[in-house]
Scaffold this active site. Sequence first.
Site, short mmCIF file in Angstrom:
data_model
loop_
_atom_site.label_atom_id
_atom_site.label_comp_id
_atom_site.label_asym_id
_atom_site.label_seq_id
_atom_site.Cartn_x
_atom_site.Cartn_y
_atom_site.Cartn_z
N ALA A 125 1.12 -1.05 0.37
CA ALA A 125 0.03 -0.32 0.23
C ALA A 125 1.29 1.41 0.21
CB ALA A 125 -1.00 -0.44 0.84
N ASP A 285 -11.06 7.89 11.41
CA ASP A 285 -10.92 7.74 9.68
C ASP A 285 -11.13 6.57 9.55
OD1 ASP A 285 -9.75 8.73 7.49
OD2 ASP A 285 -7.71 8.11 7.49
#
Length: 523
Positions: A125, A285
């Site tokens: 990622a 988040d």
Amino acid sequence: MKFFRGAYIVWVFFRYGLDDLLLSSAPHGGLRMLSRVLSLGRRYNTPRGARLRMALESLGPIFIKFGQVLSTRRDLLPPDVAVELSQLQDRVPPFPAEVSVETIERAFRKPIDALFTEFDRVPVASASIAQVHFAKVRTRQGIEKDVAVKVLRPGMLDVIEKDLSLMRMMAGWVERLSEDGRRLKPREVVAEFDKYLHDELDLVREASNAAQLRRNMEGLDLVRIPEMYWDLVSQDVLVMERMNGIPINQIDRLRALGVDIKKLARDGVNIFFTQVFRDGYFHADMHPGNLQVSVEPGSFGQFILLDFGIVGTLTENDKEYLAQNFIAFFRRDYKRVAELHIESGWVPSTTRVDELEAAVRGVCEPYFDRPLKELSLGIVLMRLFQTSRRFNVEIQPQLTLLQKTLLNIEGLGRELDPDLDLWSTAKPFLEKWMLDELGPKRFLTELKNEVPHLARMLPHLPRLLHGYLKQGAESQPVQNRELLALLAEQKRTNRLLQGLVYGAVGFALGMLAMQVFIRIQLG
């Protein structure tokens, strides 16, 4: 360098017609005339929100993250702009694996092979702040563990400081040049972004956030949070337990594996409300990129939370105020909602309760008894914020992250189970929370917490009492001292005994009344 970066930003603003948005509402006639001159020959078929989103994407990762933070301030933005900014994606190309290795070796002063038994140099990622590699470590007990290694992008602090400096300068321009710009409070928003960004740059802080959430969620059996390997945590590198899960937006794949999607949606709501109301400490988040679902036998179907750079906190007063508001909304007691806003000081004390009650009713009533597929919390919040401006409601900064997270939860619920009734799912949790917080359990908990303090005070009471009586007696004639002291002590003893009796009776009646009141309140 700063000059060229500033010139590029101005060019991007001109290219996407943002100069027209800024200058068209300027208070000075000359600036409005300049806007009309600059717009000659330019036509924009794309809506303003989309143009702003594309401009931020052109300016790079820091501006993308700024747009993401700005999208949470729906109290400040027009609805169309807020919706477009919420679509910003933080995807950037990975940096070379050699840079990751160099950063890790510099952080722990050891070669990579001495730290990990295996290290995958291909990142899994990559985002604007950091990228992630998979690896394996050997614990002190000699057990090999799969881990994820998060590495900050090199030189990010310098890049961030330069872009933030330009943002502050532009925020000043916006405030001076545009009436709408002043209402958007650009300097305040940039300062808020500055805080979030610097928090994300400290991976020790992120690891601490994860550890706290992990402790809070123990025993809930709904969510998994990775363990931190503290021997391998620094400001630039974070090594954590590797989580094996499937991204939550791959619904067809989850369903094929036998995951109960409707239960998953309910669990997501319960996790959110537990973090907010029970702990006052929540992952702020919770977008699909940071959420996975475990498919391992021991934790099948549980949520996996990732990326703990941003967390929100609430005080006891915040939690109680929010819970009472939610309960009042569930009961459609809009008068109580209005009274709570006035009691908390969020609106001026001169506000008429009936007017605020009518305004809140007009916003919320159309959305009750609807499944989530027909309900948009974003629209409800936008209308509430429009109402709040009319009544001069003070927007509480500590609730900005909560609003952002609530919108993420709405989007998640809409993907997983469009028929989910958010209110009905949350109501049992809030009922239990209210009973725990306002009932005898809370009183006994607080009393238990005060016992050590009282135990330290009790041995000193006789000496303090003797000193007090002696000081008072010195002003009396010698022959009356003992008598007055005796009478005074007798009166105090009588009052103390009366107070204990009345207090015990009052406490018992109060607890009984409170239980009856809470059960009536919760229906």
